[in-house]
Structures are given as structure tokens and as C-alpha cells.
Design a protein around this motif. Structure first.
Motif, PDB file in Angstrom:
ATOM      1  N   ILE A 249      -3.749   2.782  -6.616  1.00  0.00           N
ATOM      2  CA  ILE A 249      -3.396   2.630  -7.778  1.00  0.00           C
ATOM      3  C   ILE A 249      -1.449   3.079  -7.910  1.00  0.00           C
ATOM      4  O   ILE A 249      -0.754   2.392  -8.836  1.00  0.00           O
ATOM      5  CB  ILE A 249      -3.593   4.839  -8.559  1.00  0.00           C
ATOM      6  CG1 ILE A 249      -2.960   4.445 -10.055  1.00  0.00           C
ATOM      7  CG2 ILE A 249      -3.219   5.480  -7.923  1.00  0.00           C
ATOM      8  CD1 ILE A 249      -4.045   5.905 -10.432  1.00  0.00           C
ATOM      9  N   ARG A 250      -0.955   3.097  -6.893  1.00  0.00           N
ATOM     10  CA  ARG A 250       0.875   3.509  -6.909  1.00  0.00           C
ATOM     11  C   ARG A 250       1.030   1.185  -6.743  1.00  0.00           C
ATOM     12  O   ARG A 250       2.143   1.359  -7.541  1.00  0.00           O
ATOM     13  CB  ARG A 250       0.974   4.371  -6.424  1.00  0.00           C
ATOM     14  CG  ARG A 250       1.245   5.921  -6.143  1.00  0.00           C
ATOM     15  CD  ARG A 250       2.343   6.680  -5.613  1.00  0.00           C
ATOM     16  NE  ARG A 250       1.915   6.040  -4.528  1.00  0.00           N
ATOM     17  CZ  ARG A 250       2.322   6.611  -2.999  1.00  0.00           C
ATOM     18  NH1 ARG A 250       3.930   7.332  -3.568  1.00  0.00           N
ATOM     19  NH2 ARG A 250       2.555   6.239  -2.186  1.00  0.00           N
ATOM     20  N   ALA A 251       0.460   1.801  -6.437  1.00  0.00           N
ATOM     21  CA  ALA A 251       0.994  -0.123  -5.696  1.00  0.00           C
ATOM     22  C   ALA A 251       0.256  -1.353  -6.350  1.00  0.00           C
ATOM     23  O   ALA A 251       1.299  -1.866  -6.948  1.00  0.00           O
ATOM     24  CB  ALA A 251       0.240  -0.294  -3.945  1.00  0.00           C
TER      25      ALA A 251
ATOM     26  N   VAL B  51       0.673  -1.013   0.085  1.00  0.00           N
ATOM     27  CA  VAL B  51       0.184   0.192  -0.483  1.00  0.00           C
ATOM     28  C   VAL B  51       0.958   1.306  -0.041  1.00  0.00           C
ATOM     29  O   VAL B  51       2.302   1.173   0.367  1.00  0.00           O
ATOM     30  CB  VAL B  51      -0.738   0.112   0.854  1.00  0.00           C
ATOM     31  CG1 VAL B  51      -2.281  -1.035   1.080  1.00  0.00           C
ATOM     32  CG2 VAL B  51      -0.139  -0.041   2.547  1.00  0.00           C
ATOM     33  N   SER B  52       0.029   2.119   0.014  1.00  0.00           N
ATOM     34  CA  SER B  52       1.090   3.636  -0.531  1.00  0.00           C
ATOM     35  C   SER B  52       1.694   3.946   1.506  1.00  0.00           C
ATOM     36  O   SER B  52       2.592   4.070   1.946  1.00  0.00           O
ATOM     37  CB  SER B  52       0.289   4.761  -1.159  1.00  0.00           C
ATOM     38  OG  SER B  52       0.075   4.375  -2.069  1.00  0.00           O
TER      39      SER B  52
ATOM     40  N   LEU C 240       9.459   6.161  -0.093  1.00  0.00           N
ATOM     41  CA  LEU C 240      10.013   6.999  -0.711  1.00  0.00           C
ATOM     42  C   LEU C 240       8.936   8.101  -0.737  1.00  0.00           C
ATOM     43  O   LEU C 240       7.791   7.965  -0.951  1.00  0.00           O
ATOM     44  CB  LEU C 240       9.710   5.942  -1.995  1.00  0.00           C
ATOM     45  CG  LEU C 240      10.775   5.316  -1.799  1.00  0.00           C
ATOM     46  CD1 LEU C 240      10.559   3.942  -3.826  1.00  0.00           C
ATOM     47  CD2 LEU C 240      12.442   5.870  -2.192  1.00  0.00           C
ATOM     48  N   SER C 241       9.549   9.576  -1.313  1.00  0.00           N
ATOM     49  CA  SER C 241       8.190  10.550  -1.659  1.00  0.00           C
ATOM     50  C   SER C 241       7.707   9.795  -3.082  1.00  0.00           C
ATOM     51  O   SER C 241       7.983   8.687  -3.858  1.00  0.00           O
ATOM     52  CB  SER C 241       8.865  11.721  -1.838  1.00  0.00           C
ATOM     53  OG  SER C 241       9.942  11.552  -3.613  1.00  0.00           O
ATOM     54  N   ARG C 242       6.962  10.362  -3.751  1.00  0.00           N
ATOM     55  CA  ARG C 242       5.658  10.046  -5.251  1.00  0.00           C
ATOM     56  C   ARG C 242       6.714  10.425  -6.258  1.00  0.00           C
ATOM     57  O   ARG C 242       7.316   9.409  -6.733  1.00  0.00           O
ATOM     58  CB  ARG C 242       4.803  10.682  -5.375  1.00  0.00           C
ATOM     59  CG  ARG C 242       3.619  10.240  -4.341  1.00  0.00           C
ATOM     60  CD  ARG C 242       2.400  11.948  -4.919  1.00  0.00           C
ATOM     61  NE  ARG C 242       1.288  11.633  -3.745  1.00  0.00           N
ATOM     62  CZ  ARG C 242       0.739  10.715  -3.704  1.00  0.00           C
ATOM     63  NH1 ARG C 242       0.028   9.293  -4.012  1.00  0.00           N
ATOM     64  NH2 ARG C 242      -0.310  10.739  -2.599  1.00  0.00           N
ATOM     65  N   TRP C 243       7.576  10.940  -6.250  1.00  0.00           N
ATOM     66  CA  TRP C 243       8.491  11.549  -7.251  1.00  0.00           C
ATOM     67  C   TRP C 243       9.771  10.142  -7.616  1.00  0.00           C
ATOM     68  O   TRP C 243      10.226   9.768  -8.009  1.00  0.00           O
ATOM     69  CB  TRP C 243       9.332  12.895  -6.936  1.00  0.00           C
ATOM     70  CG  TRP C 243       8.055  13.637  -7.488  1.00  0.00           C
ATOM     71  CD1 TRP C 243       7.736  14.647  -6.713  1.00  0.00           C
ATOM     72  CD2 TRP C 243       7.483  13.617  -9.117  1.00  0.00           C
ATOM     73  NE1 TRP C 243       6.600  15.631  -7.784  1.00  0.00           N
ATOM     74  CE2 TRP C 243       6.990  14.766  -9.411  1.00  0.00           C
ATOM     75  CE3 TRP C 243       8.056  13.418  -9.859  1.00  0.00           C
ATOM     76  CZ2 TRP C 243       6.550  15.330 -10.332  1.00  0.00           C
ATOM     77  CZ3 TRP C 243       7.729  13.210 -11.651  1.00  0.00           C
ATOM     78  CH2 TRP C 243       6.420  14.939 -11.248  1.00  0.00           C
TER      79      TRP C 243
ATOM     80  N   LEU D 196       4.950   2.311   0.676  1.00  0.00           N
ATOM     81  CA  LEU D 196       5.858   2.860  -0.298  1.00  0.00           C
ATOM     82  C   LEU D 196       6.153   4.421   0.750  1.00  0.00           C
ATOM     83  O   LEU D 196       7.704   4.433   0.017  1.00  0.00           O
ATOM     84  CB  LEU D 196       5.239   3.451  -1.494  1.00  0.00           C
ATOM     85  CG  LEU D 196       4.318   1.911  -2.633  1.00  0.00           C
ATOM     86  CD1 LEU D 196       3.531   2.025  -3.237  1.00  0.00           C
ATOM     87  CD2 LEU D 196       5.424   1.321  -2.618  1.00  0.00           C
ATOM     88  N   SER D 197       5.364   4.813   1.365  1.00  0.00           N
ATOM     89  CA  SER D 197       5.538   6.198   1.690  1.00  0.00           C
ATOM     90  C   SER D 197       6.007   6.250   3.052  1.00  0.00           C
ATOM     91  O   SER D 197       5.575   5.331   3.899  1.00  0.00           O
ATOM     92  CB  SER D 197       4.887   7.478   1.173  1.00  0.00           C
ATOM     93  OG  SER D 197       5.066   6.880  -0.600  1.00  0.00           O
ATOM     94  N   PRO D 198       7.077   7.438   3.069  1.00  0.00           N
ATOM     95  CA  PRO D 198       6.749   7.177   4.817  1.00  0.00           C
ATOM     96  C   PRO D 198       5.264   7.348   5.215  1.00  0.00           C
ATOM     97  O   PRO D 198       4.238   7.931   5.436  1.00  0.00           O
ATOM     98  CB  PRO D 198       7.281   8.445   4.793  1.00  0.00           C
ATOM     99  CG  PRO D 198       8.413   8.889   3.343  1.00  0.00           C
ATOM    100  CD  PRO D 198       7.257   8.181   2.651  1.00  0.00           C
TER     101      PRO D 198
END
Length: 178
Positions: free
Chosen positions: A93-95, A9-10, A63-66, A39-41
Motif C-alpha cells: 500500500i505505501r509503495a 517495497v516498504s 524513513l519511518s511511516r511519518w 521505504l523504511s529501515p
């Protein structure tokens, strides 16, 4: 033999999909072991402590989105390879994009939490929202087992070539009762 599931998950911010993931993990039987990869903090209002109380293993790429665009594919593949799960289950969507494009060697499940063509334009504006909806439905088609959280959503994504199985969201009967 235990089936190892990696949930990607994000992040674990307060939301419906995070609650769904929590309920899935809360009710897993002993035939499954779970690990969460974000994926992100985590945000300040993270739900992570709730998940930790369940004893679920947790890891983040932070990771940040970028950074996720640049380094996410490699780091996700490395993390999956390190843990070698039996199944990868993504939410969001990102995962889903990372799973669809870079994780084809593992059985993959995604939970379709919404109808992207309604929700994304309403949240992100017409151009960005519709672009996201097109891309997300494209990713759903590339994942082995799309699971819709309602029959309505399963029916709605069917017209985009997504043969989703419907598994209704559960209800916490200790919190909610007739």
C-alpha cells in the motif's frame, strides 16, 4: 538492451510478498536488471541478505511511516530520477500510493497480493481496514499495469474497476514437490 526495473517495497521483512519478490528476482533473465528501493529501515529479521546473495542492487530511504508521509514523495521521485529505470514495480500500500500519486512519468506495475476488503479489516479493524481498502483500490486504478497474484483476486478487484492481469504465484519446485 537490458530493461532496468526498480522494485519499491516498504521493507524486506519475512512475508509472502517478500517471498514473491525474491522469486521474481531469482528467476529474472539477463534481459532485465533489478534494483530494490525500500521505504523504511530494515527490521531485525530482514530478508535483505537473501536478496544480496542474488546480487540485486539495494537502496533504502530509511524513513519511518511519518517521515514517509512528509518526505517520501520527494525522495522517491529523486531516487527514481537518479536511476532512471525503464519500469517501476511496486508491492504494498505505501509503495503503491507513492507510485500512483508521484511517479506517473514512468511505466508502473503493481502486484496485488491480497483482496484488501477482506484482509485489511481483519488485520487493522473495521474502520481503519476499510479506509485502507478503499484507498488501496483507488491507487490500483491509477497504476498502469495492475497484476493480481491469482485469478481469484483479479476477479474480486474487477468489481472496483481494476482490470488486473492474473499471473499465478510461482512454486519453488526444489523446495516443494508433489
Amino acid at each position: 538492451m537490458t530493461t532496468e526495473v526498480l522494485y519499491i517495497v516498504s521493507r524486506l521483512r519475512p512475508s509472502g510478498p517478500t517471498n514473491q519478490l525474491y522469486n521474481i528476482l531469482q528467476h529474472l533473465n539477463d534481459d532485465f536488471s533489478a534494483r530494490i528501493l525500500t521505504l523504511s529501515p530494515e527490521p531485525k529479521d530482514t530478508e535483505l541478505p537473501r536478496f544480496q546473495q542474488l546480487g540485486v542492487d539495494y537502496e533504502t530511504l530509511g524513513l519511518s511511516r511519518w517521515e514517509g508521509l512528509l518526505f517520501g514523495p520527494k525522495q522517491v521521485r529523486e531516487t527514481i530520477s537518479k536511476h532512471d529505470p525503464d519500469v517501476v514495480h511496486t508491492h504494498g500500500i505505501r509503495a503503491d500510493t507513492l507510485s500512483a500519486l508521484f511517479v506517473s512519468e514512468y511505466p508502473r506495475i503493481t502486484t496485488i497480493h491480497n483482496y484488501p476488503y477482506d484482509d485489511y479489516p481483519a488485520k487493522f479493524g473495521t474502520v481503519q481496514g476499510n479506509t485502507m481498502a478503499i484507498e488501496h483500490t483507488r491507487m490500483f486504478r491509477r497504476i498502469d499495469h495492475p497484476i493480481a497474484c491469482s485469478e481469484t483476486i483479479a476477479d474480486m478487484v474487477q468489481s472496483y474497476g481494476i482490470d488486473a492481469i492474473s499471473i499465478q504465484n510461482g512454486v519453488d519446485t526444489e523446495t516443494y514437490s508433489p
